[in-house]
Design a protein around this motif. Structure first.
Motif, PDB file in Angstrom:
ATOM      1  N   SER A 199      91.147 -46.846  37.863  1.00  0.00           N
ATOM      2  CA  SER A 199      89.954 -47.380  37.881  1.00  0.00           C
ATOM      3  C   SER A 199      89.248 -47.925  38.820  1.00  0.00           C
ATOM      4  N   GLY A 200      90.275 -48.276  39.829  1.00  0.00           N
ATOM      5  CA  GLY A 200      89.647 -48.398  41.300  1.00  0.00           C
ATOM      6  C   GLY A 200      89.215 -47.472  42.108  1.00  0.00           C
ATOM      7  N   ASP A 201      89.413 -46.368  41.676  1.00  0.00           N
ATOM      8  CA  ASP A 201      89.041 -45.361  42.695  1.00  0.00           C
ATOM      9  C   ASP A 201      87.803 -44.539  42.290  1.00  0.00           C
ATOM     10  N   GLY A 202      86.736 -44.757  43.105  1.00  0.00           N
ATOM     11  CA  GLY A 202      85.504 -44.318  42.721  1.00  0.00           C
ATOM     12  C   GLY A 202      85.362 -42.822  43.277  1.00  0.00           C
ATOM     13  N   ALA A 203      86.265 -42.384  44.224  1.00  0.00           N
ATOM     14  CA  ALA A 203      86.110 -41.002  44.799  1.00  0.00           C
ATOM     15  C   ALA A 203      87.259 -40.358  44.442  1.00  0.00           C
ATOM     16  N   CYS A 204      87.186 -38.700  44.370  1.00  0.00           N
ATOM     17  CA  CYS A 204      88.355 -37.742  44.484  1.00  0.00           C
ATOM     18  C   CYS A 204      87.761 -36.711  45.320  1.00  0.00           C
ATOM     19  N   ALA A 205      88.499 -36.520  46.049  1.00  0.00           N
ATOM     20  CA  ALA A 205      88.211 -34.915  46.983  1.00  0.00           C
ATOM     21  C   ALA A 205      89.295 -34.132  46.799  1.00  0.00           C
ATOM     22  N   LEU A 206      88.806 -32.808  46.508  1.00  0.00           N
ATOM     23  CA  LEU A 206      89.849 -31.686  46.304  1.00  0.00           C
ATOM     24  C   LEU A 206      89.712 -30.443  47.352  1.00  0.00           C
ATOM     25  N   PHE A 207      90.856 -29.691  47.505  1.00  0.00           N
ATOM     26  CA  PHE A 207      90.774 -28.544  48.447  1.00  0.00           C
ATOM     27  C   PHE A 207      91.639 -27.675  47.718  1.00  0.00           C
ATOM     28  N   ARG A 228      95.858 -41.618  44.204  1.00  0.00           N
ATOM     29  CA  ARG A 228      96.597 -40.880  43.827  1.00  0.00           C
ATOM     30  C   ARG A 228      96.456 -39.759  44.805  1.00  0.00           C
ATOM     31  N   VAL A 229      97.750 -38.874  45.110  1.00  0.00           N
ATOM     32  CA  VAL A 229      97.794 -37.971  45.957  1.00  0.00           C
ATOM     33  C   VAL A 229      98.305 -36.646  45.554  1.00  0.00           C
ATOM     34  N   THR A 230      97.819 -35.521  45.320  1.00  0.00           N
ATOM     35  CA  THR A 230      98.623 -34.377  44.651  1.00  0.00           C
ATOM     36  C   THR A 230      98.624 -33.173  45.836  1.00  0.00           C
ATOM     37  N   ILE A 231      99.720 -32.659  45.774  1.00  0.00           N
ATOM     38  CA  ILE A 231      99.786 -31.400  46.316  1.00  0.00           C
ATOM     39  C   ILE A 231     100.548 -30.515  45.684  1.00  0.00           C
ATOM     40  N   VAL A 232      99.836 -29.480  45.437  1.00  0.00           N
ATOM     41  CA  VAL A 232     100.820 -28.098  44.422  1.00  0.00           C
ATOM     42  C   VAL A 232     100.592 -27.070  45.344  1.00  0.00           C
ATOM     43  N   HIS A 233     101.626 -26.470  45.841  1.00  0.00           N
ATOM     44  CA  HIS A 233     101.764 -25.317  46.595  1.00  0.00           C
ATOM     45  C   HIS A 233     102.456 -24.039  46.261  1.00  0.00           C
ATOM     46  N   ARG A 234     102.121 -22.831  45.879  1.00  0.00           N
ATOM     47  CA  ARG A 234     102.753 -21.794  45.354  1.00  0.00           C
ATOM     48  C   ARG A 234     103.535 -21.099  46.671  1.00  0.00           C
ATOM     49  N   VAL A 235     104.627 -20.545  45.991  1.00  0.00           N
ATOM     50  CA  VAL A 235     105.342 -19.603  46.781  1.00  0.00           C
ATOM     51  C   VAL A 235     105.650 -18.379  46.000  1.00  0.00           C
ATOM     52  N   GLY A 236     106.271 -17.340  46.756  1.00  0.00           N
ATOM     53  CA  GLY A 236     106.394 -16.078  46.053  1.00  0.00           C
ATOM     54  C   GLY A 236     105.238 -15.238  46.057  1.00  0.00           C
ATOM     55  N   PRO A 237     105.376 -14.106  45.496  1.00  0.00           N
ATOM     56  CA  PRO A 237     104.198 -13.083  45.550  1.00  0.00           C
ATOM     57  C   PRO A 237     102.827 -13.634  44.817  1.00  0.00           C
ATOM     58  N   GLY A 270      94.700 -32.597  46.306  1.00  0.00           N
ATOM     59  CA  GLY A 270      93.781 -33.701  45.642  1.00  0.00           C
ATOM     60  C   GLY A 270      94.120 -35.129  46.257  1.00  0.00           C
ATOM     61  N   VAL A 271      92.897 -35.884  46.219  1.00  0.00           N
ATOM     62  CA  VAL A 271      93.038 -37.296  46.676  1.00  0.00           C
ATOM     63  C   VAL A 271      92.266 -37.992  46.138  1.00  0.00           C
ATOM     64  N   THR A 272      92.709 -39.374  45.523  1.00  0.00           N
ATOM     65  CA  THR A 272      91.705 -40.388  44.936  1.00  0.00           C
ATOM     66  C   THR A 272      91.724 -41.665  46.135  1.00  0.00           C
ATOM     67  N   SER A 273      90.453 -42.250  46.162  1.00  0.00           N
ATOM     68  CA  SER A 273      90.215 -43.260  46.826  1.00  0.00           C
ATOM     69  C   SER A 273      89.212 -44.243  46.182  1.00  0.00           C
ATOM     70  N   PRO A 274      89.277 -45.555  46.613  1.00  0.00           N
ATOM     71  CA  PRO A 274      87.997 -46.468  46.227  1.00  0.00           C
ATOM     72  C   PRO A 274      86.717 -45.914  46.719  1.00  0.00           C
ATOM     73  N   HIS A 275      86.778 -45.362  47.944  1.00  0.00           N
ATOM     74  CA  HIS A 275      85.529 -44.744  48.659  1.00  0.00           C
ATOM     75  C   HIS A 275      85.648 -43.370  49.251  1.00  0.00           C
ATOM     76  N   ARG A 276      84.352 -42.449  49.330  1.00  0.00           N
ATOM     77  CA  ARG A 276      84.486 -41.169  49.450  1.00  0.00           C
ATOM     78  C   ARG A 276      84.993 -40.715  50.830  1.00  0.00           C
ATOM     79  N   GLN A 277      84.428 -41.545  51.872  1.00  0.00           N
ATOM     80  CA  GLN A 277      84.844 -41.404  53.173  1.00  0.00           C
ATOM     81  C   GLN A 277      86.418 -41.227  53.312  1.00  0.00           C
ATOM     82  N   ALA A 278      87.323 -42.049  52.636  1.00  0.00           N
ATOM     83  CA  ALA A 278      88.677 -42.066  52.906  1.00  0.00           C
ATOM     84  C   ALA A 278      89.242 -40.761  52.121  1.00  0.00           C
ATOM     85  N   ALA A 279      88.786 -40.356  50.911  1.00  0.00           N
ATOM     86  CA  ALA A 279      88.962 -39.312  50.131  1.00  0.00           C
ATOM     87  C   ALA A 279      88.616 -38.097  51.135  1.00  0.00           C
TER      88      ALA A 279
END
Length: 159
Positions: free
Chosen positions: A27-35, A79-88, A99-108
């Motif tokens: 609830s304290g995170d107002g920003a989420c950035a994804l790649f 919250r920070v998530t890294i999911v990376h595929r391997v294989g073909p 994916g990264v969440t943070s209270p503010h967009r600049q940090a995310a």
């Protein structure tokens, strides 16, 4: 705000929507950035038909956790998530989700880019592309580290 890290190296296709949903909940995170990175059909002057990634189990996850820890030292992150595929993989398959969440967009935004830049230059993944040679015959080649990725990392050591 509860800090939560999720690291997964897998051979199965990524579920981007599920990963995004799993990031929600602080609830304290107002920003989420994804790649999300995917397999493209052209690289280094050649048509690419597919990609296979290899890694060193255990070592890879430790490297990814170190990258997340360093990002947490720089920014206030939830919250920070890294999911990376391997294989073909085929063209357009997703390779990586950050994916990264943070209270503010600049940090995310900054943390997401930092994590991806570090991942590209430091994480122990090895890429082998399936390409067609000049005669159209299929062949494979290992993908070398790119100077442009190293240059992106330079900005983080300056700041």
């Amino acid at each position: 705000m509860k800090a939560v890290d999720r690291i997964e190296v897998c051979e199965t296709p990524l579920d981007v929507a599920a990963e995004y949903t799993a990031l929600q909940g602080n609830s304290g995170d107002g920003a989420c950035a994804l790649f999300v990175g995917s397999v493209r059909d052209f690289n280094a002057g050649s048509d690419v038909c597919g990609l296979a990634l290899e890694h060193y189990p255990g070592m890879t996850e430790k490297s990814l956790q170190r990258i997340i820890n360093d990002a947490r030292d720089r920014w206030s992150l939830g919250r920070v998530t890294i999911v990376h595929r391997v294989g073909p993989m085929q063209i357009n398959d997703e390779i990586v989700f950050v994916g990264v969440t943070s209270p503010h967009r600049q940090a995310a935004f900054a943390a997401c880019q930092y994590i991806m830049d570090r991942l590209k230059t430091e994480a122990p993944f090895w890429k082998r592309e399936a390409v067609a040679d000049e005669s159209g015959k299929p062949s494979e080649r290992w993908v070398e580290a790119r100077a442009s990725d190293a240059a992106e990392m330079e900005k983080w050591s300056a700041g």
